[in-house]
Design an enzyme around this catalytic site. Structure first.
Site, mmCIF file in Angstrom:
data_model
loop_
_atom_site.group_PDB
_atom_site.id
_atom_site.type_symbol
_atom_site.label_atom_id
_atom_site.label_comp_id
_atom_site.label_asym_id
_atom_site.label_seq_id
_atom_site.Cartn_x
_atom_site.Cartn_y
_atom_site.Cartn_z
ATOM 1 N N ASP A 84 0.937 -1.095 0.115
ATOM 2 C CA ASP A 84 0.026 -0.129 -0.045
ATOM 3 C C ASP A 84 0.692 1.239 -0.047
ATOM 4 O O ASP A 84 1.985 1.387 0.534
ATOM 5 C CB ASP A 84 -0.965 -0.010 1.201
ATOM 6 C CG ASP A 84 -1.943 0.913 1.048
ATOM 7 O OD1 ASP A 84 -2.308 1.062 0.020
ATOM 8 O OD2 ASP A 84 -2.659 1.323 1.994
ATOM 9 N N HIS A 85 0.348 2.400 -0.776
ATOM 10 C CA HIS A 85 1.055 3.687 -0.726
ATOM 11 C C HIS A 85 2.582 3.532 -0.868
ATOM 12 O O HIS A 85 3.279 4.118 -0.107
ATOM 13 C CB HIS A 85 0.754 4.439 0.634
ATOM 14 C CG HIS A 85 -0.600 4.851 0.607
ATOM 15 N ND1 HIS A 85 -1.306 6.098 -0.191
ATOM 16 C CD2 HIS A 85 -1.712 4.314 1.439
ATOM 17 C CE1 HIS A 85 -2.428 5.919 -0.056
ATOM 18 N NE2 HIS A 85 -2.819 5.160 1.103
ATOM 19 N N ASP A 107 1.900 5.083 -5.479
ATOM 20 C CA ASP A 107 1.297 6.252 -5.088
ATOM 21 C C ASP A 107 2.051 7.544 -5.364
ATOM 22 O O ASP A 107 3.059 7.677 -4.466
ATOM 23 C CB ASP A 107 0.963 6.289 -3.430
ATOM 24 C CG ASP A 107 0.481 7.527 -3.093
ATOM 25 O OD1 ASP A 107 0.048 8.455 -3.822
ATOM 26 O OD2 ASP A 107 0.162 7.478 -1.703
ATOM 27 N N GLU A 137 -3.773 6.522 -7.155
ATOM 28 C CA GLU A 137 -4.763 7.531 -6.737
ATOM 29 C C GLU A 137 -4.906 8.693 -7.628
ATOM 30 O O GLU A 137 -4.137 9.339 -7.886
ATOM 31 C CB GLU A 137 -4.226 8.103 -5.332
ATOM 32 C CG GLU A 137 -5.029 8.934 -4.544
ATOM 33 C CD GLU A 137 -4.337 9.184 -3.131
ATOM 34 O OE1 GLU A 137 -4.082 10.306 -2.888
ATOM 35 O OE2 GLU A 137 -4.213 8.318 -2.404
ATOM 36 N N HIS A 183 -6.876 10.287 4.381
ATOM 37 C CA HIS A 183 -5.947 9.493 5.230
ATOM 38 C C HIS A 183 -6.020 9.842 6.676
ATOM 39 O O HIS A 183 -5.801 11.071 7.105
ATOM 40 C CB HIS A 183 -4.560 9.608 4.643
ATOM 41 C CG HIS A 183 -4.596 8.916 3.078
ATOM 42 N ND1 HIS A 183 -5.170 7.611 2.965
ATOM 43 C CD2 HIS A 183 -4.366 9.435 2.104
ATOM 44 C CE1 HIS A 183 -5.026 7.465 1.707
ATOM 45 N NE2 HIS A 183 -4.468 8.477 1.249
ATOM 46 N N GLY A 184 -6.083 9.093 7.757
ATOM 47 C CA GLY A 184 -5.829 9.511 9.006
ATOM 48 C C GLY A 184 -7.469 9.595 9.500
ATOM 49 O O GLY A 184 -8.507 9.229 9.103
ATOM 50 N N GLY A 215 -9.118 5.695 3.274
ATOM 51 C CA GLY A 215 -9.765 6.520 4.411
ATOM 52 C C GLY A 215 -10.970 6.259 4.919
ATOM 53 O O GLY A 215 -11.760 6.833 4.993
ATOM 54 N N VAL A 237 -8.683 -0.676 5.016
ATOM 55 C CA VAL A 237 -8.860 -0.546 6.439
ATOM 56 C C VAL A 237 -7.455 -0.774 7.196
ATOM 57 O O VAL A 237 -6.674 -1.552 6.919
ATOM 58 C CB VAL A 237 -9.917 -1.707 6.931
ATOM 59 C CG1 VAL A 237 -11.270 -1.436 6.570
ATOM 60 C CG2 VAL A 237 -9.336 -3.117 6.742
ATOM 61 N N ASN A 238 -7.321 0.124 8.167
ATOM 62 C CA ASN A 238 -6.225 0.288 9.150
ATOM 63 C C ASN A 238 -6.726 0.287 10.509
ATOM 64 O O ASN A 238 -6.852 -0.683 11.274
ATOM 65 C CB ASN A 238 -5.173 1.382 8.644
ATOM 66 C CG ASN A 238 -4.034 1.589 9.499
ATOM 67 O OD1 ASN A 238 -3.669 0.568 10.365
ATOM 68 N ND2 ASN A 238 -2.982 2.296 9.067
#
Length: 285
Positions: A84-85, A107, A137, A183-184, A215, A237-238
Protein backbone atom coordinates in the site's frame (compact mmCIF):
# COMPACT_ATOMS: atom_id res chain seq x y z
CA UNK A 1 -0.23 -5.36 -21.01
CA UNK A 2 -1.95 -5.27 -17.60
CA UNK A 3 -2.20 -8.61 -15.79
CA UNK A 4 -5.43 -10.38 -16.69
CA UNK A 5 -8.13 -10.89 -14.10
CA UNK A 6 -7.75 -14.65 -14.50
CA UNK A 7 -4.09 -14.80 -13.44
CA UNK A 8 -3.47 -12.05 -10.90
CA UNK A 9 -4.77 -12.98 -7.46
CA UNK A 10 -5.74 -9.46 -6.35
CA UNK A 11 -7.71 -8.93 -9.54
CA UNK A 12 -9.33 -12.36 -9.29
CA UNK A 13 -10.53 -11.51 -5.78
CA UNK A 14 -11.89 -8.11 -6.79
CA UNK A 15 -13.48 -9.36 -10.01
CA UNK A 16 -15.55 -11.83 -8.00
CA UNK A 17 -16.48 -9.12 -5.50
CA UNK A 18 -17.60 -6.76 -8.24
CA UNK A 19 -19.64 -9.43 -10.01
CA UNK A 20 -21.49 -10.41 -6.83
CA UNK A 21 -21.83 -7.01 -5.18
CA UNK A 22 -19.72 -7.28 -2.04
CA UNK A 23 -16.59 -5.60 -0.74
CA UNK A 24 -13.26 -7.15 0.22
CA UNK A 25 -11.25 -5.96 3.20
CA UNK A 26 -7.75 -4.81 2.28
CA UNK A 27 -6.26 -4.89 5.76
CA UNK A 28 -2.96 -3.42 6.92
CA UNK A 29 -0.73 -5.71 8.99
CA UNK A 30 2.25 -4.47 11.00
CA UNK A 31 3.43 -7.75 12.49
CA UNK A 32 3.03 -11.54 12.44
CA UNK A 33 0.26 -11.41 15.04
CA UNK A 34 -1.84 -9.20 12.76
CA UNK A 35 -1.23 -11.52 9.81
CA UNK A 36 -2.26 -14.53 11.90
CA UNK A 37 -5.48 -12.89 13.10
CA UNK A 38 -6.46 -11.64 9.65
CA UNK A 39 -5.86 -14.97 7.93
CA UNK A 40 -7.67 -16.90 10.67
CA UNK A 41 -10.64 -14.55 10.28
CA UNK A 42 -10.73 -15.09 6.52
CA UNK A 43 -10.63 -18.86 6.91
CA UNK A 44 -13.19 -18.87 9.70
CA UNK A 45 -15.63 -16.72 7.72
CA UNK A 46 -14.75 -18.30 4.34
CA UNK A 47 -14.00 -14.84 3.04
CA UNK A 48 -11.48 -13.50 0.53
CA UNK A 49 -8.95 -11.02 1.89
CA UNK A 50 -6.28 -8.64 0.63
CA UNK A 51 -3.37 -8.50 3.07
CA UNK A 52 -1.57 -5.17 2.95
CA UNK A 53 1.85 -3.99 4.11
CA UNK A 54 3.15 -0.43 4.24
CA UNK A 55 6.52 0.45 2.65
CA UNK A 56 7.83 1.44 6.09
CA UNK A 57 7.22 -2.12 7.31
CA UNK A 58 9.52 -3.49 4.61
CA UNK A 59 12.31 -1.45 6.20
CA UNK A 60 11.42 -2.11 9.83
CA UNK A 61 10.71 -5.84 9.43
CA UNK A 62 12.28 -7.03 6.15
CA UNK A 63 11.27 -10.66 6.66
CA UNK A 64 7.59 -9.91 7.28
CA UNK A 65 6.76 -9.85 3.57
CA UNK A 66 7.85 -13.49 3.26
CA UNK A 67 5.79 -14.53 6.29
CA UNK A 68 2.82 -12.71 4.76
CA UNK A 69 3.36 -14.36 1.38
CA UNK A 70 3.55 -17.80 2.98
CA UNK A 71 0.33 -17.11 4.91
CA UNK A 72 -1.44 -16.08 1.70
CA UNK A 73 -0.27 -19.13 -0.23
CA UNK A 74 -1.08 -21.54 2.60
CA UNK A 75 -4.58 -20.22 3.28
CA UNK A 76 -7.67 -22.23 2.39
CA UNK A 77 -9.39 -19.13 0.97
CA UNK A 78 -8.16 -16.60 -1.64
CA UNK A 79 -5.79 -14.07 -0.04
CA UNK A 80 -3.50 -11.75 -2.00
CA UNK A 81 -0.56 -9.63 -0.88
CA UNK A 82 -0.58 -5.90 -1.62
CA UNK A 83 1.94 -3.12 -0.99
CA UNK A 84 0.00 0.00 0.00
CA UNK A 85 1.06 3.60 -0.71
CA UNK A 86 4.43 2.87 -2.28
CA UNK A 87 5.90 6.35 -2.85
CA UNK A 88 9.63 5.73 -3.27
CA UNK A 89 10.44 4.91 -6.89
CA UNK A 90 13.66 3.09 -6.02
CA UNK A 91 11.89 0.97 -3.43
CA UNK A 92 9.14 0.10 -5.92
CA UNK A 93 11.72 -1.07 -8.45
CA UNK A 94 13.39 -3.25 -5.82
CA UNK A 95 10.06 -4.68 -4.67
CA UNK A 96 9.03 -5.55 -8.23
CA UNK A 97 12.26 -7.45 -8.79
CA UNK A 98 12.66 -9.21 -5.45
CA UNK A 99 9.43 -9.47 -3.43
CA UNK A 100 6.30 -11.63 -3.80
CA UNK A 101 3.55 -9.00 -4.05
CA UNK A 102 0.44 -9.57 -6.15
CA UNK A 103 -0.34 -5.86 -6.39
CA UNK A 104 1.19 -2.50 -5.54
CA UNK A 105 -0.30 0.93 -5.00
CA UNK A 106 1.99 3.19 -6.99
CA UNK A 107 1.26 6.37 -5.06
CA UNK A 108 2.72 9.40 -6.79
CA UNK A 109 -0.06 11.68 -5.52
CA UNK A 110 2.45 13.81 -3.60
CA UNK A 111 3.68 15.05 -7.01
CA UNK A 112 1.88 17.54 -9.20
CA UNK A 113 -0.66 16.08 -11.59
CA UNK A 114 1.42 15.76 -14.77
CA UNK A 115 4.39 14.27 -12.92
CA UNK A 116 2.06 11.93 -11.02
CA UNK A 117 0.74 10.54 -14.31
CA UNK A 118 4.17 10.27 -15.91
CA UNK A 119 5.74 8.41 -12.99
CA UNK A 120 2.68 6.20 -12.54
CA UNK A 121 2.76 5.16 -16.20
CA UNK A 122 6.45 4.28 -16.09
CA UNK A 123 6.14 2.24 -12.90
CA UNK A 124 2.93 0.56 -14.05
CA UNK A 125 4.71 -0.82 -17.10
CA UNK A 126 7.45 -2.18 -14.88
CA UNK A 127 4.94 -3.87 -12.55
CA UNK A 128 2.96 -5.38 -15.41
CA UNK A 129 6.09 -6.98 -16.81
CA UNK A 130 6.18 -9.06 -13.61
CA UNK A 131 2.42 -9.73 -13.54
CA UNK A 132 1.84 -7.32 -10.65
CA UNK A 133 -1.42 -5.37 -10.63
CA UNK A 134 -1.25 -1.61 -10.03
CA UNK A 135 -3.42 0.72 -8.00
CA UNK A 136 -3.14 4.52 -8.28
CA UNK A 137 -4.75 7.51 -6.61
CA UNK A 138 -6.58 10.05 -8.75
CA UNK A 139 -7.28 13.49 -7.39
CA UNK A 140 -5.57 13.99 -4.06
CA UNK A 141 -6.71 12.49 -0.76
CA UNK A 142 -5.63 14.70 2.12
CA UNK A 143 -3.95 13.57 5.31
CA UNK A 144 -1.34 10.97 6.19
CA UNK A 145 -0.89 7.54 7.72
CA UNK A 146 2.07 5.71 9.24
CA UNK A 147 5.04 5.93 6.91
CA UNK A 148 3.12 7.84 4.21
CA UNK A 149 3.87 11.37 3.03
CA UNK A 150 1.32 13.77 4.49
CA UNK A 151 -0.49 15.67 1.73
CA UNK A 152 -2.14 18.02 4.21
CA UNK A 153 -0.17 20.99 2.85
CA UNK A 154 -1.37 20.25 -0.67
CA UNK A 155 -4.84 21.17 -1.81
CA UNK A 156 -7.29 18.26 -1.71
CA UNK A 157 -8.68 17.57 -5.16
CA UNK A 158 -11.80 15.56 -5.86
CA UNK A 159 -11.44 13.11 -8.73
CA UNK A 160 -12.76 14.55 -11.99
CA UNK A 161 -13.99 12.67 -15.09
CA UNK A 162 -10.93 13.95 -16.97
CA UNK A 163 -8.59 12.52 -14.34
CA UNK A 164 -10.32 9.16 -14.48
CA UNK A 165 -9.67 8.95 -18.22
CA UNK A 166 -6.07 10.05 -17.79
CA UNK A 167 -5.38 7.34 -15.24
CA UNK A 168 -7.14 4.74 -17.34
CA UNK A 169 -4.81 5.79 -20.12
CA UNK A 170 -1.74 4.72 -18.14
CA UNK A 171 -3.31 1.24 -17.85
CA UNK A 172 -3.65 0.92 -14.09
CA UNK A 173 -5.83 -1.87 -12.70
CA UNK A 174 -7.31 -0.25 -9.59
CA UNK A 175 -8.34 3.35 -9.05
CA UNK A 176 -8.46 5.03 -5.62
CA UNK A 177 -10.67 8.10 -6.12
CA UNK A 178 -10.87 11.21 -3.97
CA UNK A 179 -14.52 11.71 -3.00
CA UNK A 180 -14.17 13.50 0.34
CA UNK A 181 -12.29 10.65 2.04
CA UNK A 182 -9.08 11.45 3.93
CA UNK A 183 -6.11 9.51 5.24
CA UNK A 184 -6.11 9.44 9.03
CA UNK A 185 -8.84 10.58 11.40
CA UNK A 186 -11.84 12.67 10.39
CA UNK A 187 -12.99 15.84 12.16
CA UNK A 188 -15.73 15.53 14.82
CA UNK A 189 -18.49 15.81 12.20
CA UNK A 190 -17.23 12.56 10.66
CA UNK A 191 -16.81 11.50 7.01
CA UNK A 192 -18.78 13.39 4.37
CA UNK A 193 -18.50 11.59 1.05
CA UNK A 194 -19.68 12.58 -2.41
CA UNK A 195 -21.66 9.49 -3.38
CA UNK A 196 -22.88 11.02 -6.64
CA UNK A 197 -19.24 11.38 -7.67
CA UNK A 198 -18.45 7.79 -6.67
CA UNK A 199 -21.41 6.41 -8.63
CA UNK A 200 -20.45 8.56 -11.62
CA UNK A 201 -16.88 7.22 -11.52
CA UNK A 202 -18.20 3.67 -11.40
CA UNK A 203 -20.37 4.35 -14.43
CA UNK A 204 -17.52 6.02 -16.29
CA UNK A 205 -14.96 3.25 -15.79
CA UNK A 206 -17.57 0.63 -16.75
CA UNK A 207 -15.61 -2.30 -15.34
CA UNK A 208 -12.30 -1.31 -16.92
CA UNK A 209 -10.65 -1.01 -13.50
CA UNK A 210 -11.66 -1.77 -9.92
CA UNK A 211 -12.41 0.91 -7.33
CA UNK A 212 -10.42 1.03 -4.09
CA UNK A 213 -11.68 3.09 -1.15
CA UNK A 214 -9.10 4.71 1.12
CA UNK A 215 -9.62 6.67 4.32
CA UNK A 216 -12.04 4.45 6.25
CA UNK A 217 -11.11 5.56 9.77
CA UNK A 218 -14.31 6.33 11.72
CA UNK A 219 -16.54 4.64 9.13
CA UNK A 220 -19.79 3.14 10.35
CA UNK A 221 -21.05 -0.19 9.03
CA UNK A 222 -23.81 1.67 7.20
CA UNK A 223 -21.42 4.07 5.47
CA UNK A 224 -19.18 1.18 4.44
CA UNK A 225 -22.12 -0.70 2.94
CA UNK A 226 -23.18 2.43 1.05
CA UNK A 227 -19.69 2.75 -0.45
CA UNK A 228 -19.76 -0.88 -1.59
CA UNK A 229 -23.21 -0.42 -3.11
CA UNK A 230 -21.93 2.64 -4.97
CA UNK A 231 -19.11 0.71 -6.60
CA UNK A 232 -16.28 0.04 -4.15
CA UNK A 233 -14.74 -3.44 -4.40
CA UNK A 234 -11.57 -2.96 -2.31
CA UNK A 235 -12.11 -1.54 1.18
CA UNK A 236 -8.84 -0.38 2.73
CA UNK A 237 -8.80 -0.66 6.51
CA UNK A 238 -6.18 0.23 9.08
CA UNK A 239 -7.33 1.82 12.33
CA UNK A 240 -10.89 0.62 11.66
CA UNK A 241 -9.71 -2.92 12.47
CA UNK A 242 -6.53 -2.39 14.49
CA UNK A 243 -7.97 -0.01 17.09
CA UNK A 244 -9.28 -3.03 19.01
CA UNK A 245 -5.76 -4.52 19.01
CA UNK A 246 -4.21 -1.30 20.33
CA UNK A 247 -6.89 -0.95 22.99
CA UNK A 248 -6.36 -4.54 24.14
CA UNK A 249 -2.59 -4.02 24.48
CA UNK A 250 -3.02 -0.84 26.52
CA UNK A 251 -5.51 -2.45 28.88
CA UNK A 252 -3.68 -5.76 29.34
CA UNK A 253 0.00 -4.89 29.66
CA UNK A 254 0.05 -6.80 32.96
CA UNK A 255 -0.46 -10.14 31.19
CA UNK A 256 2.38 -12.40 30.14
CA UNK A 257 3.64 -12.00 26.58
CA UNK A 258 2.14 -15.37 25.61
CA UNK A 259 -1.27 -14.33 26.95
CA UNK A 260 -1.08 -10.97 25.21
CA UNK A 261 -0.29 -12.63 21.88
CA UNK A 262 -2.96 -15.34 22.16
CA UNK A 263 -5.73 -13.10 23.42
CA UNK A 264 -4.78 -10.18 21.18
CA UNK A 265 -4.97 -12.36 18.09
CA UNK A 266 -8.39 -13.57 19.18
CA UNK A 267 -9.66 -10.01 19.69
CA UNK A 268 -8.45 -8.88 16.26
CA UNK A 269 -9.77 -12.01 14.57
CA UNK A 270 -13.28 -11.45 15.94
CA UNK A 271 -13.29 -7.79 14.87
CA UNK A 272 -12.09 -8.73 11.38
CA UNK A 273 -14.79 -11.37 11.10
CA UNK A 274 -17.39 -8.76 12.07
CA UNK A 275 -16.28 -6.46 9.27
CA UNK A 276 -16.20 -9.30 6.76
CA UNK A 277 -19.88 -9.86 7.51
CA UNK A 278 -20.55 -6.12 7.14
CA UNK A 279 -18.79 -6.01 3.76
CA UNK A 280 -20.71 -9.05 2.54
CA UNK A 281 -17.62 -11.15 1.80
CA UNK A 282 -18.29 -13.77 4.48
CA UNK A 283 -19.31 -17.15 3.07
CA UNK A 284 -18.14 -16.35 -0.46
CA UNK A 285 -15.36 -18.98 -0.57
Amino acid sequence: MPPSGTSNKTLQILEAAEQHGYGVLAAIAYNVEHITALVRAAESRRSPLILQLFPSTLVQLPSLVYAASAACKGASVPISLHLDHAQDENQIRKVVETMPFDSIMVDMSHHEHHENLQKTQELTKLCHQKGIAVEAESGRINGGEDGIADTGELEALFTSPEEVEEFLGVEIDLLAPSIGNIHGDYPPAGPKLDFDRLRSIREQINGRVKIALHGTNDFSPELTKDCIAAGTAKVNVNKLLLECWSKFLKENAHLSIVQIIDQGIEVLQKETERWMVICGSAGRC
